[in-house]
Design a protein around this motif. Structure first.
Motif, PDB file in Angstrom:
ATOM      1  N   SER A   1       0.820  -1.214   0.000  1.00  0.00           N
ATOM      2  CA  SER A   1       0.000   0.000   0.000  1.00  0.00           C
ATOM      3  C   SER A   1       0.854   1.265   0.000  1.00  0.00           C
ATOM      4  O   SER A   1       0.355   2.351  -0.243  1.00  0.00           O
ATOM      5  N   ALA A   2       2.155   1.122   0.268  1.00  0.00           N
ATOM      6  CA  ALA A   2       3.043   2.291   0.248  1.00  0.00           C
ATOM      7  C   ALA A   2       3.496   2.665  -1.160  1.00  0.00           C
ATOM      8  O   ALA A   2       3.993   3.766  -1.382  1.00  0.00           O
ATOM      9  N   GLN A   3       3.317   1.754  -2.105  1.00  0.00           N
ATOM     10  CA  GLN A   3       3.901   1.947  -3.443  1.00  0.00           C
ATOM     11  C   GLN A   3       3.488   3.271  -4.087  1.00  0.00           C
ATOM     12  O   GLN A   3       2.317   3.633  -4.095  1.00  0.00           O
ATOM     13  N   VAL A   4       4.461   3.947  -4.630  1.00  0.00           N
ATOM     14  CA  VAL A   4       4.196   5.142  -5.432  1.00  0.00           C
ATOM     15  C   VAL A   4       4.407   4.746  -6.895  1.00  0.00           C
ATOM     16  O   VAL A   4       5.320   3.983  -7.203  1.00  0.00           O
ATOM     17  N   ASP A   5       3.546   5.224  -7.774  1.00  0.00           N
ATOM     18  CA  ASP A   5       3.688   4.881  -9.186  1.00  0.00           C
ATOM     19  C   ASP A   5       4.886   5.604  -9.796  1.00  0.00           C
ATOM     20  O   ASP A   5       5.135   6.770  -9.495  1.00  0.00           O
ATOM     21  N   ALA A   6       5.582   4.892 -10.663  1.00  0.00           N
ATOM     22  CA  ALA A   6       6.765   5.488 -11.294  1.00  0.00           C
ATOM     23  C   ALA A   6       6.369   6.152 -12.611  1.00  0.00           C
ATOM     24  O   ALA A   6       5.576   5.594 -13.367  1.00  0.00           O
ATOM     25  N   PRO A   7       6.925   7.335 -12.877  1.00  0.00           N
ATOM     26  CA  PRO A   7       6.571   8.042 -14.106  1.00  0.00           C
ATOM     27  C   PRO A   7       6.847   7.191 -15.345  1.00  0.00           C
ATOM     28  O   PRO A   7       7.833   6.468 -15.396  1.00  0.00           O
ATOM     29  N   GLY A   8       5.915   7.278 -16.270  1.00  0.00           N
ATOM     30  CA  GLY A   8       6.099   6.552 -17.520  1.00  0.00           C
ATOM     31  C   GLY A   8       5.756   5.079 -17.422  1.00  0.00           C
ATOM     32  O   GLY A   8       5.855   4.347 -18.398  1.00  0.00           O
ATOM     33  N   ARG A   9       5.391   4.619 -16.224  1.00  0.00           N
ATOM     34  CA  ARG A   9       5.031   3.208 -16.051  1.00  0.00           C
ATOM     35  C   ARG A   9       3.539   3.141 -15.714  1.00  0.00           C
ATOM     36  O   ARG A   9       2.994   4.081 -15.142  1.00  0.00           O
ATOM     37  N   PRO A  10       2.885   2.008 -16.007  1.00  0.00           N
ATOM     38  CA  PRO A  10       1.470   1.899 -15.643  1.00  0.00           C
ATOM     39  C   PRO A  10       1.312   1.864 -14.121  1.00  0.00           C
ATOM     40  O   PRO A  10       2.277   1.585 -13.405  1.00  0.00           O
ATOM     41  N   SER A  11       0.108   2.119 -13.646  1.00  0.00           N
ATOM     42  CA  SER A  11      -0.156   2.102 -12.214  1.00  0.00           C
ATOM     43  C   SER A  11       0.299   0.768 -11.633  1.00  0.00           C
ATOM     44  O   SER A  11      -0.027  -0.296 -12.151  1.00  0.00           O
ATOM     45  N   ALA A  12       1.075   0.847 -10.552  1.00  0.00           N
ATOM     46  CA  ALA A  12       1.737  -0.351 -10.040  1.00  0.00           C
ATOM     47  C   ALA A  12       0.768  -1.299  -9.355  1.00  0.00           C
ATOM     48  O   ALA A  12      -0.160  -0.877  -8.688  1.00  0.00           O
ATOM     49  N   GLY A  13       1.009  -2.578  -9.509  1.00  0.00           N
ATOM     50  CA  GLY A  13       0.199  -3.598  -8.858  1.00  0.00           C
ATOM     51  C   GLY A  13       0.455  -3.651  -7.365  1.00  0.00           C
ATOM     52  O   GLY A  13       1.348  -2.985  -6.840  1.00  0.00           O
ATOM     53  N   TRP A  14      -0.317  -4.468  -6.706  1.00  0.00           N
ATOM     54  CA  TRP A  14      -0.270  -4.565  -5.229  1.00  0.00           C
ATOM     55  C   TRP A  14       1.087  -5.037  -4.743  1.00  0.00           C
ATOM     56  O   TRP A  14       1.645  -4.518  -3.810  1.00  0.00           O
ATOM     57  N   MET A  15       1.649  -6.046  -5.386  1.00  0.00           N
ATOM     58  CA  MET A  15       2.976  -6.515  -4.976  1.00  0.00           C
ATOM     59  C   MET A  15       3.815  -6.683  -6.239  1.00  0.00           C
ATOM     60  O   MET A  15       4.052  -7.782  -6.704  1.00  0.00           O
ATOM     61  N   ALA A  16       4.209  -5.557  -6.803  1.00  0.00           N
ATOM     62  CA  ALA A  16       4.993  -5.613  -8.039  1.00  0.00           C
ATOM     63  C   ALA A  16       6.277  -4.826  -7.822  1.00  0.00           C
ATOM     64  O   ALA A  16       6.282  -3.827  -7.121  1.00  0.00           O
ATOM     65  N   GLN A  17       7.358  -5.283  -8.435  1.00  0.00           N
ATOM     66  CA  GLN A  17       8.612  -4.543  -8.316  1.00  0.00           C
ATOM     67  C   GLN A  17       8.565  -3.329  -9.236  1.00  0.00           C
ATOM     68  O   GLN A  17       8.284  -3.456 -10.419  1.00  0.00           O
ATOM     69  N   VAL A  18       8.826  -2.178  -8.669  1.00  0.00           N
ATOM     70  CA  VAL A  18       8.761  -0.938  -9.459  1.00  0.00           C
ATOM     71  C   VAL A  18      10.117  -0.233  -9.388  1.00  0.00           C
ATOM     72  O   VAL A  18      10.635   0.035  -8.301  1.00  0.00           O
ATOM     73  N   TRP A  19      10.647   0.066 -10.560  1.00  0.00           N
ATOM     74  CA  TRP A  19      11.954   0.724 -10.660  1.00  0.00           C
ATOM     75  C   TRP A  19      11.734   2.165 -11.088  1.00  0.00           C
ATOM     76  O   TRP A  19      11.105   2.426 -12.104  1.00  0.00           O
TER      77      TRP A  19
END
Ligand code: BGC
Length: 760
Positions: free
Chosen positions: A433-451
């Motif tokens: 629930s802390a995840q912030v979406d990364a620019p240029g990437r689709p909205s992040a999933g619940w437990m997805a690695q985001v760079w």
């Protein structure tokens, strides 16, 4: 309400919601063009609540902002019907939940984790909530990207209340700009278990450091006219089986560690809300634990806001209400019709319901969400990026720098090998629930690695224009080693991914990254390791590499901040907010406690309905949390609490201690090196022998900025409570009379100054 809703699902549903709301927006446009009914229907849905116009009527005596929040809340409460009161004590579902588990007016939401209806006829607005640990969640769905600050643990490594304040202010402003009036940030669970998958959301292992920094962060966030929050209350110290685990801990240890962090944070921030946790504490769930919610939080600490349940953390009506829960989230399983019926049947006194409602109302006035009606806007994107860059530059901890390898002298470096699985893509971030979406990437999933872009490769190319910068993912260690060998310098970017909903199996770097480091270091002694982790990691290769920088999850400007430190534009000034042990075998619990066979304790399950804890974790290390454990057990560590290097050197002298109600401590710090830098000067105390305490505890610190050769006298006054113990017999804090040792220096294990003080 769906029993045991699986959180994975929530993500799928969340994405569905994103698409659904986009199509509603499209429908509005199409409808306008055609002048058809769809437009009218959408507008109607967006502007009415329980058939009432949503636009708040602001023409009331309590709209007078010169009255106190208490006076204003009391005036509103008198006018409210029972149904309106019930509306304020529960949420309205999460976006994207199917209609059958969603209250009837999802259109009123803003895409965040939930919302609480207002009372428009009385001028009381909807509370729009968003997760926002290190940045505003759910933003891509809202049509824009939020600034990601460094992970909270990283910010704790700055040891700087001003940096924490700047961190909170950015989030508060972006919440408002995106149409949110309440944050669900403010995590301050103490790191008893470094494998806890949410360690990155918290502020380390020391209650005074963690509480002070979260308190300052939330104070400044709330100052932006949003409702602040501190969570998860309490001892939610692991994710494994979090909905069913009973955290067992003695009262004294609880009060002096985990609860002290909350006490300090609540005292500084005066947050509008405190979120009770999923787990049970000593037999009672966090959200129906009278000791926690009423006896300690509301009565002893004087908390004036409302207690909000974690999502699905409510398990009863009468018991939870009596214990002091004020608001059930995300829906109304226990605090909707059931609470209304209980009030009508006299099982919950009206005065008790009134108290819950009064707290919600009071908070809305106190935090400015009534006086400053929501207005979406565009935040200062550039300014916020500049702030996250600065905070990360103050948060990255230099752990090793053999032979002064760093800073790299730009002109002398002709070739750099940048190695690591994602070094050409971006920097790691924390999930759940802390995840912030990364620019240029689709909205992040619940437990997805985001760079997060930009990539380390791009940042280093910009910082070292005269050098040939080449990338290798490390997938083939031989090719990575060959590139390292043919380059002047090798920089290896390695990560460890954490998320809410899981714990780490161990403290090793995953996906064979230790092997990559070994191979590269064997090929080139000028190997620099940049860690992107949310907790401690073990480093079997530590003696073979030249330098190590712990960048944590580094936020939107992470790669630039790292490049600025590597090339020396910025002098590192951060220190570890948690111990890095040599191995898991040295932890108080070498094995993580997992739910037993047949227990449905997966963290990913949101367990709603009535429930009982099914297994327990015994925190029998008690007072010995973090460095207190390693000190007491005489275990050597990889890097101690409070440790971190600079490109300059500092010396300490002239310690004076003046015992009193607040004990005064003063000393001098000198920058003995050749460049300006910041030093975190730490003050520890050893209590008298009879106190039964671990060898020492942090009681204060100061971050001092010094030019080359400059000295400054530092004066601190130590809060009496930080020198006290929690006495179970009298149920209160007590200063143990006797001889105290005050120790000062640059790490918990390097304390050159000591002085004795007799305290009465
Ligand atoms: C988390 C909370 C969060 C809430 C709303 C829960 O799963 O534990 O920290 O605020 O969800 O998203």
């Amino acid at each position: 309400m769906v029993e045991g809703m699986v959180r994975m699902k929530r993500n799928e549903l969340g994405r569905f919601a994103g698409r659904a709301s986009a199509s509603i927006r499209f429908g509005v446009l199409a409808g306008m063009a055609l002048g058809c009914l769809a437009y009218a229907a959408t507008v109607f849905a967006q502007h009415r609540m329980h058939g009432q116009p949503v636009k708040e009527d602001r023409n009331h005596p309590w709209m007078n902002a010169s009255l106190s929040p208490d006076e204003r809340a009391a005036m509103v409460l008198k006018e409210m019907t029972l149904d309106e009161k019930i509306d304020l004590v529960h949420g309205m579902g999460m976006p994207g939940w199917p209609r059958e588990v969603q209250n009837p007016e999802p259109e009123l939401g803003n895409g965040g984790a939930g919302f609480v209806l207002g009372v428009p006829r009385l001028g009381i607005p909807i509370i729009q909530m968003s997760d926002a640990a290190y940045g505003v969640r759910s933003s891509a769905e809202n049509g824009r990207y939020s600034t990601a600050m460094p992970s909270n643990l990283g910010a704790a490594a700055s040891w700087d209340p001003e940096a924490a304040c700047a961190f909170g202010a950015v989030i508060g402003k972006e919440l408002r700009a995106q149409g949110y009036s309440m944050t669900l940030g403010g995590g301050v669970n103490i790191t008893r278990e470094p494998r806890n998958g949410r360690t990155f959301e918290y502020m380390g292992e020391d209650p005074v450091l963690a509480g002070t920094l979260v308190g300052n962060l939330m104070k400044c966030e709330q100052a932006q006219n949003v409702i602040g929050d501190i969570k998860h209350y309490a001892v939610n110290d692991q994710e494994s089986g979090r909905n069913e685990v009973d955290s067992i801990i003695e009262k004294r240890a609880l009060r002096e560690s985990d609860l002290l962090a909350f006490e300090i944070a609540v005292g500084i921030a005066q947050p509008g809300a405190v979120m009770c946790s999923y787990n049970a504490l000593n037999g009672e769930f966090g959200c129906e634990n009278k000791y926690l919610l009423t006896d300690v939080l509301k009565k002893e600490w004087g908390f004036k806001g409302f207690v909000v349940s974690d999502w699905g953390g409510t398990h009863s009506t009468v018991k939870a209400s009596a214990a002091g829960l004020d608001n059930e989230e995300p829906l109304d399983e226990f605090f909707g019709e059931k609470l209304k019926a209980a009030v009508e049947a006299g099982k919950v006194p009206m005065s008790e319901l009134d108290e819950h409602v009064r707290r919600v109302l009071r908070t809305e006035f106190q935090c400015g969400i009534v006086d400053h009606p929501m207005q979406k806007g565009v935040p200062d994107v550039e300014g916020n990026l500049a702030t996250t860059l600065k905070v990360e530059e103050q948060s990255a901890v230099l752990l090793k720098n053999a032979g002064g390898l760093l800073p790299l002298k730009s002109a002398a470096v002709k070739s750099i090998a940048v190695i690591g699985p994602h070094a050409n893509e971006g920097m790691m971030s924390g999930s759940g629930s802390a995840q912030v979406d990364a620019p240029g990437r689709p909205s992040a999933g619940w437990m997805a690695q985001v760079w997060f872009p930009q990539s380390p490769v791009a940042a280093l190319e910009a910082k070292f224009p005269g050098a040939k910068v080449q990338f290798d993912s490390g997938a083939n260690t031989e090719s990575a080693a060959a590139l390292a060998k043919s380059s002047d310098i090798a920089i290896v970017f390695v990560y460890q991914w954490e998320s809410e909903g899981m714990d780490l199996p161990n403290l090793s770097l995953p996906v064979k990254q230790d092997d990559i480091i070994e191979a590269v270091a064997a090929a080139n002694p000028k190997t620099i390791v940049v860690l992107e982790t949310g907790t401690a990691v073990t480093m079997p290769w530590i003696d073979k590499v030249g330098a190590v920088l712990e960048a944590w999850y580094a936020g939107s400007k992470g790669a630039d901040a790292v490049a600025n430190i590597l090339n020396g534009d910025v002098n590192p000034s951060a220190k570890l907010p948690m111990t890095f042990p040599k191995s898991e075998a040295d932890l108080p619990h070498p094995k993580l406690t997992q739910p037993g066979p047949g227990q449905t304790g997966e963290a990913a399950v949101m367990r709603t309905g009535e429930a009982k804890p099914t297994f327990s974790v015994k925190y029998d290390e008690g007072l010995k949390v973090g460095y207190k454990w390693y000190d007491a057990e005489k275990k050597t560590v990889l890097f101690p609490f409070g440790y971190g290097l600079s490109y300059t050197k500092f010396s300490y002298s002239g310690l004076k201690v003046a015992p009193g109600k607040e004990t005064g401590v003063s000393f001098t710090v000198k920058n003995t090196g050749s460049r300006a830098g910041g030093e975190i000067a730490e003050v520890y105390a050893a209590l008298p022998g009879g106190a039964g305490e671990p060898p020492k505890r942090l009681v204060g610190w100061s971050k001092v900025w010094l030019k080359a050769g400059e000295s400054k006298e530092v004066s601190l006054s130590i809060d009496g409570k930080y020198l006290s113990i929690y006495d179970e017999a009298s149920d209160g804090w007590k200063l143990v009379p006797g001889s105290y040792t005050i120790m000062v220096g640059g790490s918990s294990q390097e304390l050159p100054l000591t002085a004795k003080a007799e305290l009465k």
